[in-house]
Each structure stands twice: as C-alpha cells, then as structure tokens.
Scaffold this active site. Structure first.
Site, short mmCIF file in Angstrom:
data_model
loop_
_atom_site.label_atom_id
_atom_site.label_comp_id
_atom_site.label_asym_id
_atom_site.label_seq_id
_atom_site.Cartn_x
_atom_site.Cartn_y
_atom_site.Cartn_z
N SER A 139 0.78 -1.35 -0.22
CA SER A 139 -0.05 -0.33 -0.04
C SER A 139 0.84 1.10 -0.30
O SER A 139 1.94 0.91 0.31
CB SER A 139 -0.86 0.01 1.48
OG SER A 139 -1.69 1.41 1.98
N TYR A 152 -2.53 -1.25 10.09
CA TYR A 152 -2.33 -1.67 8.71
C TYR A 152 -0.92 -1.31 8.29
O TYR A 152 -0.57 -1.64 7.56
CB TYR A 152 -3.69 -1.30 7.89
CG TYR A 152 -3.62 -1.13 6.93
CD1 TYR A 152 -4.09 -2.24 5.78
CD2 TYR A 152 -3.19 -0.21 6.15
CE1 TYR A 152 -4.36 -2.60 5.09
CE2 TYR A 152 -3.29 -0.41 4.08
CZ TYR A 152 -3.70 -1.35 3.48
OH TYR A 152 -4.31 -1.13 3.06
#
Length: 257
Positions: A139, A152
C-alpha cells in the site's frame, strides 16, 4: 503491460480474491493463460474464481496451517507454485489509544505473518524450477503513515522488509520479489473505511474522499483494481526478470510532494 509481458503460462496462487484487487488479478492472470488458485476466507469467492477460470481454496490465512494447506493445494492441483501474490488484507480504523488488541493481532497475522508463511511454503517449488515471482500487494501506507491505522501501516511497512529480504535470498535461485504500493483503490475495503474515517475525523463521507483520501493525490480519483492487476502481471512475468527488491508506487502522485 499486456499479454506480451508473459511468455510462458505459470501456476499462480493469489490471496484475498473475493473482490477488489485480488479478483482483478485472478481474472487478468486467467486471461494471460496462467493456472490460478484463488484463496479467500469468503466462500462467495468460489463463484468469482470459477467465473474467471480459476480454482478456489477457502482458507482463513490467520491460521498458519491454512497458509501451508493453500500452497499444498496448488501443488496438488497444478504441480507447483511459480507466482505468489500476497494480497489478502483487512482494515480497522481507530487511534493508537483505542485500538483493540484482538484487531491488532488479526491484522498482523493476516497481513504480515501469512505472507511470510506462504512465501516460505512456496519457496522450495520456485527454487526447484529456478524461477519464481513473489508480488506483495502492500500500500502507499507502506511508504507513508496516516492517523488511525496503526496496525495496517505497521504490517504494510513490514511487508516491504519481507520483500527486500526475499529478493536478496532469492536472487541466485531465479526468484524475484517486489511490492506494489497503491493509494486508495476502488474496492470494498476502501468503501468500508469511509464511514469509519468520517467518524474519526468528524467529517461527512464525501469530505473524507476529497479531504482525506485524495488530499495528497495529483490525480483526483480512486484507482481501478484492474490498473493494479496490470502492474502485478508485469512483475510476475518473464519480462521482469531483472526487477527485484523494489516497491512500485501506483499512488496518483501522492508521494511526488
């Protein structure tokens, strides 16, 4: 990056395939002629995989035995694993002060431990053939941080470390490892974040899209899953044999600041 990027059909194992990026990767790989095992905990993923022409393996990848079983299933069906795409992920939005421990552990197990165990299980099959491609869907939050996403972001940063280590260990064995780092992609994972982000920041949902998700982007739109799938396919191809240990930002210009 078209079908010309792939010269030989391969066996691919892709995780997190019931929607979004994973489903797009499965579909694109099948179109390129690969044999694909789609792995997801959601049984609804079976129909999606079969529609694309892939096999399906239902697994909760927070269970280490399930990670090894997924690789074993690909070997049983197709004779090995040439390409591994670690894509499965979840999200939980909360401050560090209020972040639930059980969510922390779930995210780490799914998004960092599972990619390691899947890589470990697939490695001997790649080494035996002298050819392997590991593509970790990280990401842009593997490169930068945002508030409210501690687990995350930490897991995605760790995935970059796994990518670099695998690249160094795999180089002489014909195994490459790279990471893809998208900004916000038009997926259910992102859709589900909007309400949580609105609550965290005291905004309405449209403001979240404009002022949080696209604030740093030069191109003011969400990314299509198929755009990420095209980049994954290149990194999984014969043409990318000299590319390893790298992280590829597909971030709408976010990190150009």
């Amino acid at each position: 990056m078209t079908s010309s990027s792939v010269s030989t059909p391969r066996v691919a194992l892709v995780t997190g395939t019931s929607s979004g990026i994973g489903a797009a990767v499965v579909k694109h790989f099948c179109e390129l002629g690969h044999q694909v095992l789609a792995v997801d905990f959601n049984p609804a993923g079976k129909a999606i995989a079969e529609q694309a022409g892939a096999a399906f393996f239902e697994a909760d990848l927070t269970d280490p035995d399930a990670c090894r079983a997924a690789v074993a299933d690909a070997v049983k069906r197709f004779g090995g694993v040439d390409i591994l795409v670690n894509n499965a992920g979840i999200q939980h939005v909360a401050s560090i002060e209020t972040f639930p421990e059980e969510k922390w552990r779930q995210i780490m197990d799914l998004m960092l431990t599972a990619p390691f165990l899947l890589t470990q299980a697939a490695w001997p099959h790649m080494r035996e053939k002298g050819w392997g491609r590991i593509v970790n869907v990280a990401s842009i939050h593997a490169q930068v941080a945002s508030p409210g996403k501690a687990a995350y972001i930490i897991a995605k940063h760790g995935m970059i470390g796994l990518t670099k280590t695998a690249a160094l260990e795999g180089g002489e064995q014909g195994i490459t490892a790279n990471a893809v780092c998208p900004a916000y992609v038009k997926t259910p994972l992102v859709d589900n974040q909007i309400a949580d982000q609105a609550k965290l920041h005291g905004m309405d949902e449209q403001e979240v899209i404009e002022k949080v998700m696209l604030k740093e982007a030069a191109i003011k739109r969400l990314i299509e899953p198929e755009e990420v799938a095209q980049l994954v396919a290149y990194l999984a191809s014969d043409a990318a044999g000299a590319v390893t240990g790298s992280s590829f930002n597909i971030d709408l210009g976010w990190t150009a600041h």
